[in-house]
Design a protein around this motif. Structure first.
Motif, PDB file in Angstrom:
ATOM      1  N   LEU A 127       0.820  -1.213   0.000  1.00 25.35           N
ATOM      2  CA  LEU A 127       0.000   0.000   0.000  1.00 25.35           C
ATOM      3  C   LEU A 127       0.852   1.262   0.000  1.00 25.35           C
ATOM      4  O   LEU A 127       0.497   2.258  -0.635  1.00 25.35           O
ATOM      5  CB  LEU A 127      -0.938  -0.026   1.206  1.00 25.35           C
ATOM      6  N   ARG A 128       1.971   1.211   0.690  1.00 27.93           N
ATOM      7  CA  ARG A 128       2.878   2.359   0.657  1.00 27.93           C
ATOM      8  C   ARG A 128       3.378   2.596  -0.764  1.00 27.93           C
ATOM      9  O   ARG A 128       3.429   3.733  -1.245  1.00 27.93           O
ATOM     10  CB  ARG A 128       4.053   2.117   1.605  1.00 27.93           C
ATOM     11  N   ARG A 129       3.723   1.501  -1.452  1.00 29.75           N
ATOM     12  CA  ARG A 129       4.199   1.629  -2.829  1.00 29.75           C
ATOM     13  C   ARG A 129       3.082   2.112  -3.753  1.00 29.75           C
ATOM     14  O   ARG A 129       3.317   2.928  -4.654  1.00 29.75           O
ATOM     15  CB  ARG A 129       4.749   0.281  -3.311  1.00 29.75           C
ATOM     16  N   ALA A 130       1.860   1.637  -3.528  1.00 30.40           N
ATOM     17  CA  ALA A 130       0.728   2.095  -4.343  1.00 30.40           C
ATOM     18  C   ALA A 130       0.535   3.597  -4.197  1.00 30.40           C
ATOM     19  O   ALA A 130       0.311   4.309  -5.185  1.00 30.40           O
ATOM     20  CB  ALA A 130      -0.544   1.357  -3.934  1.00 30.40           C
ATOM     21  N   ALA A 131       0.634   4.096  -2.969  1.00 22.92           N
ATOM     22  CA  ALA A 131       0.467   5.533  -2.731  1.00 22.92           C
ATOM     23  C   ALA A 131       1.603   6.336  -3.357  1.00 22.92           C
ATOM     24  O   ALA A 131       1.395   7.473  -3.797  1.00 22.92           O
ATOM     25  CB  ALA A 131       0.380   5.802  -1.233  1.00 22.92           C
ATOM     26  N   GLU A 132       2.792   5.759  -3.400  1.00 22.49           N
ATOM     27  CA  GLU A 132       3.914   6.433  -4.056  1.00 22.49           C
ATOM     28  C   GLU A 132       3.712   6.488  -5.569  1.00 22.49           C
ATOM     29  O   GLU A 132       4.005   7.502  -6.210  1.00 22.49           O
ATOM     30  CB  GLU A 132       5.221   5.705  -3.734  1.00 22.49           C
ATOM     31  N   LEU A 133       3.219   5.397  -6.129  1.00 20.19           N
ATOM     32  CA  LEU A 133       3.015   5.338  -7.577  1.00 20.19           C
ATOM     33  C   LEU A 133       1.909   6.279  -8.036  1.00 20.19           C
ATOM     34  O   LEU A 133       1.990   6.866  -9.112  1.00 20.19           O
ATOM     35  CB  LEU A 133       2.675   3.904  -7.997  1.00 20.19           C
ATOM     36  N   ASP A 134       0.866   6.402  -7.227  1.00 19.82           N
ATOM     37  CA  ASP A 134      -0.259   7.280  -7.578  1.00 19.82           C
ATOM     38  C   ASP A 134      -0.711   8.014  -6.318  1.00 19.82           C
ATOM     39  O   ASP A 134      -1.614   7.565  -5.614  1.00 19.82           O
ATOM     40  CB  ASP A 134      -1.411   6.472  -8.167  1.00 19.82           C
ATOM     41  N   PRO A 135      -0.085   9.152  -6.010  1.00 19.51           N
ATOM     42  CA  PRO A 135      -0.421   9.881  -4.784  1.00 19.51           C
ATOM     43  C   PRO A 135      -1.870  10.354  -4.717  1.00 19.51           C
ATOM     44  O   PRO A 135      -2.356  10.684  -3.633  1.00 19.51           O
ATOM     45  CB  PRO A 135       0.541  11.079  -4.813  1.00 19.51           C
ATOM     46  N   LYS A 136      -2.561  10.379  -5.845  1.00 19.83           N
ATOM     47  CA  LYS A 136      -3.953  10.823  -5.854  1.00 19.83           C
ATOM     48  C   LYS A 136      -4.941   9.673  -5.671  1.00 19.83           C
ATOM     49  O   LYS A 136      -6.152   9.903  -5.674  1.00 19.83           O
ATOM     50  CB  LYS A 136      -4.253  11.565  -7.160  1.00 19.83           C
ATOM     51  N   LEU A 137      -4.434   8.465  -5.512  1.00 22.41           N
ATOM     52  CA  LEU A 137      -5.308   7.307  -5.317  1.00 22.41           C
ATOM     53  C   LEU A 137      -5.743   7.271  -3.853  1.00 22.41           C
ATOM     54  O   LEU A 137      -5.049   6.742  -2.984  1.00 22.41           O
ATOM     55  CB  LEU A 137      -4.578   6.019  -5.703  1.00 22.41           C
ATOM     56  N   ALA A 138      -6.905   7.843  -3.582  1.00 24.67           N
ATOM     57  CA  ALA A 138      -7.364   8.015  -2.204  1.00 24.67           C
ATOM     58  C   ALA A 138      -7.470   6.692  -1.464  1.00 24.67           C
ATOM     59  O   ALA A 138      -7.135   6.603  -0.278  1.00 24.67           O
ATOM     60  CB  ALA A 138      -8.715   8.737  -2.197  1.00 24.67           C
TER      61      ALA A 138
END
Length: 227
Positions: A94-105
């Protein structure tokens, strides 16, 4: 979910609105690998629709291994790890997902939940606030509820109360919100208001984990008229 140490989160079967988001095209991946990853992801969605998180896990691992830079693949994998009771593994994805797309709430929301389930309350607060800052967020009631619970654990009671009351203004039938509001009011020694919050939690679903936990809190507060 009835205790005070657990955040509200959607089950995998209820999260398909997130899972069905189109995967963003990634870089440095061949077209054939991109299609292979998408096919694995689609298989995972099929398993999740059938409430089969274990086989979905294998398909999601394949999707991430083949095309590692698609945020929604990692977000979904992290969500499945949460469902399987592995917040430690969920945090990495999840940390990596947020890094890849910071706008993915949803990635921020799920990351906050993974931190909460690991009792990392400061990190949970930061992630929930990141989720609330995104215009793509579709579940502000749940995020405010979880934020209130995290703030409660940090003993930041006025902030916790404000967040929980806002969550309840968005969804007046949010049972977890009433239960956790009761916890905050108990901590502030506001017993009459706490009783009212726990009674409302009981009224909404007396046999649920939150309903049963509210009953025990009411007994602790000396309310013998409940059953």
């Amino acid at each position: 979910m009835g205790g005070e140490n657990v955040s509200t989160r959607r089950g995998v079967a209820l999260a398909l609105s997130v899972l069905l988001l189109p995967a963003c095209a990634s870089t440095q991946v061949s077209d054939s690998d991109r299609y292979r990853a998408q096919a694995a992801y689609d298989r995972a969605l099929g398993h999740l629709r059938e409430r089969q998180p274990s086989p979905a896990l294998g398909a999601l691992k394949e999707a991430v291994a083949v095309d590692p830079n698609v945020a929604v693949y990692r977000d979904t994998l992290g969500l499945v790890y949460l469902e399987l009771g592995r917040p430690d593994l969920a945090i990495e994805q999840l940390r990596r997902a947020a890094e890849l797309d910071p706008k993915l709430a949803d990635a921020h929301f799920h990351l906050g939940t993974a931190y909460a389930e690991s009792a990392r309350w400061e990190d949970a607060v930061a992630s929930y606030r990141q989720a609330l800052a995104q215009p793509t967020l579709g579940i502000p009631d749940l995020v405010h509820q979880n934020l209130g619970l995290a703030l409660y654990h940090l003993k930041r009671y006025p902030e916790a109360e404000s967040s929980l009351r806002f969550a309840l203004s968005l969804d007046p039938k949010l049972q977890a919100g009433y239960y956790n509001l009761g916890l905050v009011l108990m901590a502030e020694k506001r017993a009459p208001e706490a009783r009212a919050a726990f009674r409302r939690a009981r009224e909404l679903a007396p046999d649920s984990p939150f309903g049963q936990a509210a009953l025990e809190r009411l007994k602790t507060l000396g309310d013998r008229g409940v059953n």
